[in-house]
Design an enzyme around this catalytic site. Structure first.
Site, PDB file in Angstrom:
ATOM      1  N   HIS A   1      -8.155  -5.047  -0.379  1.00  0.00           N
ATOM      2  CA  HIS A   1      -6.848  -4.420  -0.177  1.00  0.00           C
ATOM      3  C   HIS A   1      -6.098  -5.041   0.997  1.00  0.00           C
ATOM      4  O   HIS A   1      -4.865  -5.141   0.975  1.00  0.00           O
ATOM      5  CB  HIS A   1      -7.033  -2.917   0.051  1.00  0.00           C
TER       6      HIS A   1
ATOM      7  N   SER B   1       0.840  -1.189   0.000  1.00  0.00           N
ATOM      8  CA  SER B   1       0.000   0.000   0.000  1.00  0.00           C
ATOM      9  C   SER B   1       0.882   1.249   0.000  1.00  0.00           C
ATOM     10  O   SER B   1       1.726   1.408  -0.876  1.00  0.00           O
ATOM     11  CB  SER B   1      -0.951  -0.043   1.202  1.00  0.00           C
TER      12      SER B   1
ATOM     13  N   ASP C   1      -8.862  -6.156  -4.877  1.00  0.00           N
ATOM     14  CA  ASP C   1      -8.429  -4.886  -4.298  1.00  0.00           C
ATOM     15  C   ASP C   1      -8.891  -3.766  -5.214  1.00  0.00           C
ATOM     16  O   ASP C   1      -8.304  -3.513  -6.256  1.00  0.00           O
ATOM     17  CB  ASP C   1      -6.898  -4.885  -4.163  1.00  0.00           C
TER      18      ASP C   1
END
Length: 378
Positions: free
Chosen positions: A353, A147, A320
């Site tokens: 995610h 991320s 995601d």
């Protein structure tokens, strides 16, 4: 694996992209494994929004203090600390030990609060490079993150191309989409409009903008999960049904939580508001917004990534939607255009995610295989 948090103080000023500078600041970090004689086996882990330097292991006397990537890092794990010397560092502006809004400004003698300068991904990387200098590490075997951490790993390859041999970028993107910036802005407004925020100087008022933090976390948590996971875990189940009532036992209330997903989000928001700093949330989400290495190249990502010299591994996850696989493929395409070594894995996983934090045999085997191939000089 028992670990001990460490802190390092830096007296020299750190110039920031916003034009300000930080002096007399501290970085919190942890290390796992042993640095070899050639200092060639160091791997830097960059954290995401609400994580910290406590990446793996646990603290003495605390059975439930495992690091946030403990399933990934440790002896015999995909990133094997029997081979690598792993460093987890807490970013400037955080609320987990490194200098941030909750600390005292050495120039004024008062707590920074809202006066803490805006920081960027590039600023964090520069601070991390200073930490490595102090540890006597010139070249990283790898830099790795998921991320926002993946953005830092990518930035390392561009800012210090001669100091990185491998970059592992997981569930990330070359910049945020307008939708992602919009989610961040709604979360920031929830905090900033909380009456207890006091323009970011709530410390002096003895308050905490918990209402805003709760909402910010609820918004964020929705984006971290996939629709499949939410439906599988909660569906349209009512709280009353879980307590032995009927599935049609509505309270007919507009304010009370009736569905289990509502209760879950409120729980996550309440928990987050107890430990996270509101100014830190504003700073880190803004750093996410600003990251865009192609901006100074007219939006040409291939041109921006031409500075990189290392090999890359990119991993994305099918569900995601916040950092969709197509964003990782943009990076892959730009790297291939520059004839750089790149491996790419797109994992068909249902978790959204958050998948980059979870155990998935296909995912962990990709990481393990990649690090098995990373050579280090003894």
């Amino acid at each position: 694996m028992i670990v001990t948090p460490q802190s390092m103080q830096f007296k020299a000023s750190l110039p920031l992209q916003c034009g300000a500078a930080l002096r007399d600041y501290a970085l919190s970090f942890e290390t796992y494994g042993e640095l070899n004689a050639a200092r060639s086996n160091a791997v830097l882990i960059c954290h995401a929004l609400n994580a910290s330097h406590h990446v793996a292991g646990r603290y003495a006397g605390q059975d439930k203090s495992e690091g946030w990537w403990d399933n990934m890092i440790g002896p015999g794990k995909p990133l094997d600390t029997d081979k690598f010397f792993v460093i987890g560092v807490n970013n400037l502006g955080s609320c987990f030990g490194s200098t941030g809004p909750m600390h005292t400004n050495p120039d004024t003698g008062r707590i920074y609060g809202a006066d803490f300068p805006v920081v960027t991904v590039e600023d964090w990387v520069n601070a991390q490079a200073r930490l490595l200098d102090a540890l006597g590490i010139q070249t990283l075997a790898a830099v790795m993150g998921g991320s926002l951490g993946g953005m830092q790993a990518l930035s390392w390859a561009l800012q210090y191309p001669e100091r990185v041999r491998h970059a592992v970028v997981i569930a990330s993107a070359p910049n945020l989409t307008a939708e992602n910036i919009a989610f961040n802005e709604v979360a920031r407004r929830a905090i900033a409009t909380d009456p207890d925020f006091h323009g970011g100087h709530f410390y002096a008022h003895g308050t905490v903008p918990k209402r805003g933090l709760r909402i910010a976390r609820m918004i964020g948590h929705i984006t971290y999960l996939s629709d499949d996971v939410m439906n599988e875990k909660f569906g349209r189940q009512l709280i009353a049904a879980a307590k032995g009532g009927g599935q049609d036992d509505y309270l007919f209330s507009t304010l009370e939580a009736e569905f289990q997903i509502e209760s879950y989000l409120r729980y996550q928001g309440d928990k987050f508001a107890e430990y996270f700093d509101a100014n830190t949330y504003l700073l880190i989400t803004r750093a996410l917004d600003y990251f865009d290495p192609a901006r100074t190249y007219g939006g040409d990502l291939s041109h921006a990534l031409a500075r990189a010299r290392c090999k890359f591994l990119l991993v994305s996850f099918s569900t995601d939607w916040r950092f969709a696989p197509k964003r990782s493929r943009e990076i892959v395409k730009a790297l291939l255009h520059n004839r750089l070594g790149v491996s790419y894995a797109e994992i068909d996983a249902p978790h959204g995610h958050d998948a980059f934090l979870l155990d998935d045999p296909r995912y962990t085997s990709v990481i393990r295989s990649y690090f098995d191939s990373v050579e280090v000089t003894p």
